[in-house]
Scaffold this motif. Sequence first.
Motif, mmCIF file in Angstrom:
data_model
loop_
_atom_site.group_PDB
_atom_site.id
_atom_site.type_symbol
_atom_site.label_atom_id
_atom_site.label_comp_id
_atom_site.label_asym_id
_atom_site.label_seq_id
_atom_site.Cartn_x
_atom_site.Cartn_y
_atom_site.Cartn_z
ATOM 1 N N ALA A 39 0.834 -1.136 0.064
ATOM 2 C CA ALA A 39 0.126 0.052 -0.192
ATOM 3 C C ALA A 39 0.940 1.260 -0.015
ATOM 4 C CB ALA A 39 -0.797 0.092 1.103
ATOM 5 N N HIS A 40 2.106 1.302 0.687
ATOM 6 C CA HIS A 40 3.005 2.233 0.820
ATOM 7 C C HIS A 40 3.433 2.918 -0.466
ATOM 8 C CE1 HIS A 40 5.836 5.006 2.382
ATOM 9 N NE2 HIS A 40 6.903 4.276 2.191
ATOM 10 N N ASP A 41 3.790 1.692 -1.492
ATOM 11 C CA ASP A 41 4.394 1.873 -2.779
ATOM 12 C C ASP A 41 3.440 2.327 -3.565
ATOM 13 O OD1 ASP A 41 5.876 1.535 -4.967
ATOM 14 O OD2 ASP A 41 5.915 -0.579 -5.022
ATOM 15 N N GLY A 42 1.991 1.999 -3.568
ATOM 16 C CA GLY A 42 1.016 2.640 -4.264
ATOM 17 C C GLY A 42 0.623 3.870 -3.822
ATOM 18 N N GLY A 43 0.955 4.536 -2.445
ATOM 19 C CA GLY A 43 0.833 5.725 -2.114
ATOM 20 C C GLY A 43 1.642 6.720 -2.690
ATOM 21 N N ILE A 44 3.101 6.073 -2.605
ATOM 22 C CA ILE A 44 4.258 6.679 -3.208
ATOM 23 C C ILE A 44 3.832 7.139 -4.858
ATOM 24 C CG2 ILE A 44 6.654 6.922 -3.893
ATOM 25 C CD1 ILE A 44 7.104 5.304 -1.508
ATOM 26 N N ALA A 45 3.480 6.253 -5.521
ATOM 27 C CA ALA A 45 3.322 6.294 -7.036
ATOM 28 C C ALA A 45 1.904 7.375 -7.058
ATOM 29 C CB ALA A 45 2.871 4.935 -7.636
ATOM 30 N N MET A 46 0.958 7.459 -6.191
ATOM 31 C CA MET A 46 -0.081 8.348 -6.295
ATOM 32 C C MET A 46 0.376 9.943 -6.209
ATOM 33 S SD MET A 46 -3.156 8.050 -7.079
ATOM 34 C CE MET A 46 -3.131 9.384 -8.355
ATOM 35 N N ILE A 47 1.314 9.920 -4.996
ATOM 36 C CA ILE A 47 1.830 11.219 -4.655
ATOM 37 C C ILE A 47 2.412 11.894 -5.963
ATOM 38 C CG2 ILE A 47 3.292 12.612 -3.333
ATOM 39 C CD1 ILE A 47 2.861 10.974 -0.976
ATOM 40 N N ASP A 176 -2.015 16.232 -0.073
ATOM 41 C CA ASP A 176 -1.890 16.203 1.504
ATOM 42 C C ASP A 176 -2.669 15.137 2.024
ATOM 43 O OD1 ASP A 176 -0.773 18.688 1.404
ATOM 44 O OD2 ASP A 176 -2.493 20.062 1.776
ATOM 45 N N GLN A 177 -3.576 14.498 1.540
ATOM 46 C CA GLN A 177 -4.376 13.180 1.925
ATOM 47 C C GLN A 177 -3.598 11.941 1.681
ATOM 48 O OE1 GLN A 177 -7.935 13.298 -0.411
ATOM 49 N NE2 GLN A 177 -9.206 14.883 0.954
ATOM 50 N N GLN A 178 -2.781 12.068 0.918
ATOM 51 C CA GLN A 178 -1.778 10.762 0.416
ATOM 52 C C GLN A 178 -0.601 10.999 1.325
ATOM 53 O OE1 GLN A 178 -2.389 8.368 -1.722
ATOM 54 N NE2 GLN A 178 -4.340 8.991 -2.300
ATOM 55 N N PHE A 179 -0.014 12.104 1.473
ATOM 56 C CA PHE A 179 0.854 12.172 2.736
ATOM 57 C C PHE A 179 0.527 11.734 4.025
ATOM 58 C CE2 PHE A 179 3.602 14.914 -0.208
ATOM 59 C CZ PHE A 179 4.683 14.580 0.145
ATOM 60 N N ASP A 180 -0.793 12.186 4.282
ATOM 61 C CA ASP A 180 -1.244 11.850 5.851
ATOM 62 C C ASP A 180 -1.489 10.377 5.654
ATOM 63 O OD1 ASP A 180 -1.441 14.408 6.576
ATOM 64 O OD2 ASP A 180 -3.385 14.671 6.112
ATOM 65 N N ALA A 181 -2.092 9.749 4.718
ATOM 66 C CA ALA A 181 -1.986 8.271 4.770
ATOM 67 C C ALA A 181 -0.806 7.573 4.917
ATOM 68 C CB ALA A 181 -3.099 7.949 3.585
ATOM 69 N N CYS A 182 0.113 8.062 4.213
ATOM 70 C CA CYS A 182 1.535 7.349 4.285
ATOM 71 C C CYS A 182 2.202 7.587 5.690
ATOM 72 C CB CYS A 182 2.208 7.906 3.169
ATOM 73 S SG CYS A 182 1.941 7.406 1.579
ATOM 74 N N ASN A 183 1.963 8.585 6.274
ATOM 75 C CA ASN A 183 2.359 8.891 7.459
ATOM 76 C C ASN A 183 1.701 7.937 8.267
ATOM 77 O OD1 ASN A 183 4.106 11.174 6.935
ATOM 78 N ND2 ASN A 183 2.577 12.656 6.952
ATOM 79 N N LEU A 184 0.498 8.123 8.355
ATOM 80 C CA LEU A 184 -0.035 7.124 9.296
ATOM 81 C C LEU A 184 0.131 5.509 9.399
ATOM 82 C CD1 LEU A 184 -3.800 8.818 9.590
ATOM 83 C CD2 LEU A 184 -1.861 8.856 11.410
ATOM 84 N N ARG A 185 0.183 5.223 8.046
ATOM 85 C CA ARG A 185 0.536 3.768 7.731
ATOM 86 C C ARG A 185 2.093 3.430 8.251
ATOM 87 N NH1 ARG A 185 0.303 4.043 2.590
ATOM 88 N NH2 ARG A 185 -2.028 3.526 2.627
ATOM 89 N N ILE A 186 2.611 4.423 7.931
ATOM 90 C CA ILE A 186 4.287 4.169 8.818
ATOM 91 C C ILE A 186 4.430 4.115 10.135
ATOM 92 C CG2 ILE A 186 6.735 5.180 8.773
ATOM 93 C CD1 ILE A 186 6.570 5.818 5.868
ATOM 94 N N ASP A 187 3.745 5.136 10.694
ATOM 95 C CA ASP A 187 3.814 5.375 12.023
ATOM 96 C C ASP A 187 3.000 4.348 12.942
ATOM 97 O OD1 ASP A 187 5.227 7.680 11.638
ATOM 98 O OD2 ASP A 187 3.708 9.085 12.204
ATOM 99 N N LEU A 188 1.843 3.863 12.374
ATOM 100 C CA LEU A 188 1.038 3.168 13.288
ATOM 101 C C LEU A 188 0.902 1.535 12.897
ATOM 102 C CD1 LEU A 188 -1.995 5.316 13.575
ATOM 103 C CD2 LEU A 188 -0.012 4.954 15.072
ATOM 104 N N VAL A 189 1.814 1.285 11.923
ATOM 105 C CA VAL A 189 1.610 -0.096 11.209
ATOM 106 C C VAL A 189 3.164 -0.606 10.919
ATOM 107 C CG1 VAL A 189 0.803 -1.711 9.539
ATOM 108 C CG2 VAL A 189 -0.869 0.013 10.234
ATOM 109 N N MET A 190 3.730 0.068 9.987
ATOM 110 C CA MET A 190 4.902 -0.496 9.614
ATOM 111 C C MET A 190 6.110 -0.341 10.689
ATOM 112 S SD MET A 190 4.798 1.219 5.618
ATOM 113 C CE MET A 190 6.201 0.540 5.015
ATOM 114 N N ASP A 191 6.211 0.800 11.465
ATOM 115 C CA ASP A 191 7.152 0.908 12.503
ATOM 116 C C ASP A 191 6.970 -0.193 13.616
ATOM 117 O OD1 ASP A 191 8.323 3.260 11.496
ATOM 118 O OD2 ASP A 191 7.388 4.722 12.891
#
Length: 244
Positions: A39-47, A176-191
């Motif tokens: 999902a993170h990879d897809g978020g980067i592509a979308m940004i 901005d929404q994509q950045f927020d989603a990536c931030n949350l995914r990293i902080d709350l799931v991946m980390d």
Amino acid sequence: MDKEEATRLDMFRSVRDVRTGPNAALIATIAALNDAFIAHDGGIAMIEALDIQRATAAAGGGAAKRLARAQFESIISDVDGIVTAYAAITNNADLLNLVDHQISAFTLMSDEALRTHGAFLSGKIAEPGMPAALLPYGLTPAKATLYNQRLTTYHALINLPDERAQQESAFVLLIDQQFDACNLRIDLVMDKLMRQFRESNPALYLLYRESRALNEAAGGGGGGGGGGSSGDPSSSSESSSSSS
């Protein structure tokens, strides 16, 4: 995008690149973590696509819209399949008649037909009792969240205003929404899930931590889209001194 966003995007890419070579197989041993990296990879592509589109504010969304549609087609086929299996096993004939689409059907749908079915599924999976009922079929909370994020982005891009300045504002909001989603995914799931490699594979965990800290000093911390933490594990809950 501004300098801080560009720096944060560089960090996102560094995190993405951790899942390469033999590390991909190790990460895949934790299904939720593997899903988060995908999902993170897809978020980067979308940004990246949205930022290019924002710079030109081309009518109709162009490449960004095509990418958003492709990403949504992928996940809606998953969710439609999950709901179909649930309907079949629970003998819900009425629901089964509303789903059970072949994967190819989604590529043939008009934008409005795809949006309409997407909105139907979004409502269905949120009905009381359905999140728990669909969990054994593979619809995790993270997947449901990603589904709704992709639906929102796709819907926004097929309804862009005609005026260039309004389009640019719409792209900025979506970025901005994509950045927020990536931030949350990293902080709350991946980390949090990467912690499991601290003892079993410290080299991988260290590589991940280094990817998270990359360019943070230059970026000044803070979420690129206004959300999330500084992202630097050495200054957050992922510190090596943390016992949790």
